[in-house]
Design an enzyme around this catalytic site. Structure first.
Site, PDB file in Angstrom:
ATOM      1  CE  LYS A   1      21.428  16.751 -13.677  1.00 53.24           C
ATOM      2  NZ  LYS A   1      20.590  15.655 -13.186  1.00 53.24           N
TER       3      LYS A   1
ATOM      4  N   GLY B   1      22.693  13.475   3.345  1.00 52.29           N
ATOM      5  CA  GLY B   1      22.261  14.550   2.457  1.00 52.29           C
ATOM      6  C   GLY B   1      20.840  14.904   2.818  1.00 52.29           C
TER       7      GLY B   1
ATOM      8  N   GLY C   1      18.731  17.503   1.475  1.00 54.39           N
ATOM      9  CA  GLY C   1      17.988  18.379   0.570  1.00 54.39           C
ATOM     10  C   GLY C   1      16.623  17.767   0.313  1.00 54.39           C
TER      11      GLY C   1
ATOM     12  N   GLY D   1      16.584  13.769   0.365  1.00 56.55           N
ATOM     13  CA  GLY D   1      16.886  13.225   1.683  1.00 56.55           C
ATOM     14  C   GLY D   1      15.749  13.459   2.679  1.00 56.55           C
TER      15      GLY D   1
HETATM   16  N1  GLU Z   1      17.290  16.467 -11.610  1.00 52.07           N
HETATM   17  C1  GLU Z   1      16.482  15.299 -11.493  1.00 52.07           C
HETATM   18  C2  GLU Z   1      17.294  14.063 -11.837  1.00 52.07           C
HETATM   19  O1  GLU Z   1      18.504  14.058 -11.768  1.00 52.07           O
HETATM   20  C3  GLU Z   1      15.188  15.403 -12.282  1.00 52.07           C
HETATM   21  C4  GLU Z   1      15.354  15.606 -13.734  1.00 52.07           C
HETATM   22  C5  GLU Z   1      14.077  15.919 -14.450  1.00 52.07           C
HETATM   23  O2  GLU Z   1      13.028  15.918 -13.835  1.00 52.07           O
HETATM   24  O3  GLU Z   1      14.160  16.151 -15.656  1.00 52.07           O
HETATM   25  O4  GLU Z   1      16.760  13.033 -12.127  1.00 52.07           O
END
Ligand code: GLU
Length: 414
Positions: free
Chosen positions: A104, A216, A218, A221
């Site tokens: 992340k 939510g 976004g 949601g």
């Molecule tokens: N941000 C999204 C998640 O938390 C997608 C992550 C991604 O596609 O790598 O799953």
């Protein structure tokens, strides 16, 4: 004590490690990130001044494949939030059984106050700082809270400019014109909807004409409201964004409220229902609740008042462990976050596959393959939950952590 998502993530790992009987070194390895980068990005603002942004990238575990996970731009971002989210990505890619690890990224910033030019310079600065650490064989970023397809496009372009080669698979969630996948836009919500369908079957809960509430508003949601109505026949009775909630027990047209949010940027002033406080949406009586905002929304203070049969966690970490105990006692079927919202990363993985083949799938193919993955994941988790007499969250941990532990062992790391 203030809420620390990484402490929550570690508590969950410890619990699963104990249930699985993992040896101590495997548990120790899984409760910390493998690698993390903290960097400083000087970015010129439109007013000529240079602002210093702090940014992070955490590669939590790469035993099952390259790290995978979004980049969040949020004023409250912290290294511990990114660590927790990176851990959850590791369990997420594992529970849907795609050959990826977990990672992340984050930048402490407030995108709502930034111009397009400022966002572009920040996106490019981020990639310049991590260009050696990311890549299709190492770590593949994607969108998350407040990052968009356009931001992914700038990031990909910066990476390709540095490499002097095309590498569309370096990042996912790209616009279609730059190698994005059909079906990526609504994938998070769609995957969640498939798990609600499976949960309703497994627990004998009727959905047609029943109420849903969405906390939510976004990407996840909005699509939950639209697809809940279209694919499951649910009736939207409440929705909120970070400012305001809207309630109407007779039903709100999902399309009308989504169009309003997209054109006005807020739900304030929407006429299809009465205004309530954002948090109240979590307490509305409904069959399906979609917590689709941020972490720590359902906790020991409000969980007792949550009044739904199924909680489909489209956000990451919306329920605290204390909140979870209360929901469990109330027999709410909680479809845990990293299973419920795994549709996004699953279609990100499909996007990578298409980029690697340089050959693109139809939307129907994407939907079918997503359905297969989500249904199989739900079934594996549900089966474990029945066999071990535990709830879906605990079962999901057993399934996903066991897979990561196996990969770590086979590599000879522990
Ligand atoms: N941000 C999204 C998640 O938390 C997608 C992550 C991604 O596609 O790598 O799953």
């Amino acid at each position: 004590m203030s809420y620390n998502p990484f402490a929550v993530a570690q508590t969950q790992i410890d619990k699963a490690a104990k249930a699985l009987g993992l040896d101590e070194s495997t548990q120790q390895l899984l409760r910390v990130p493998q690698r993390e980068y903290v960097f400083t990005l000087p970015v010129r603002l439109d007013n000529g001044k240079v602002k210093i942004f702090q940014a992070f990238r955490v590669q939590y575990n790469t035993a099952r494949g390259p790290a995978k996970g979004g980049i969040r731009w949020h004023p409250d971002e912290t290294i511990d939030t990114v660590r927790a989210l990176a851990a959850w990505m590791t369990w997420k890619t594992s529970v849907v059984d795609i050959p990826l690890g977990g990672g992340k990224g984050g930048v402490i910033c407030d995108p709502k106050t930034m111009s397009e030019g400022e966002k572009e310079r920040l996106a490019r600065a981020y990639v310049r700082a991590v260009s050696r650490e990311i890549g299709i064989t190492k770590d593949v970023p994607a969108p998350d809270v407040y990052t968009t397809g356009q931001i992914m496009a700038w990031m990909m372009d910066e990476y390709e400019t540095i490499m002097q080669e095309h590498h569309p698979g370096v990042i996912t969630g790209k616009p279609l014109a730059l190698g994005g996948s059909l079906g990526r836009g609504d994938a998070t919500a769609r995957g969640g909807i498939y798990t609600v369908r499976e949960a309703a079957n497994a627990y004998g809960i009727a959905l047609k004409g029943e109420a849903m509430a969405v906390q939510g508003f976004g990407n996840a949601g909005q699509f939950a409201a639209l697809l809940g109505e279209k694919l499951l026949g649910l009736k939207l009775v409440a929705a909120c964004d970070s400012q305001i909630g809207i309630y109407n027990k007779n039903g709100i047209s999902a399309k009308e409220i989504v169009d309003y949010k997209l054109s006005k940027g807020t739900l304030k002033g929407f006429k299809g229902g009465k205004e309530i406080a954002s948090n109240e949406v979590l307490e509305v009586k409904c069959t399906v609740l979609f917590p689709a905002a941020l972490e720590n929304s359902i906790n020991e203070k409000n969980a007792q008042r949550v009044d739904c049969k199924i909680s489909c966690e489209l956000a990451n970490g919306p329920t605290t462990p204390e909140g979870d105990v209360i929901l469990d006692k109330k027999s709410v079927v909680v479809i845990p976050d990293y299973l419920a919202n795994a549709g996004g990363v699953t279609v990100s993985y499909f996007e990578q596959c298409q980029n690697a083949q340089n050959y693109y799938w139809t939307e129907t193919q994407v939907h079918e393959r997503l359905d297969q993955k989500m249904t199989a994941a739900f079934k594996a988790v549900h089966e474990t939950s029945v066999k071990k007499k535990i709830n879906l969250r605990d079962a999901a941990y057993l399934v996903s952590i066991a897979r990561v532990a196996e990969a770590v062992k086979l590599r000879g790391w522990v």
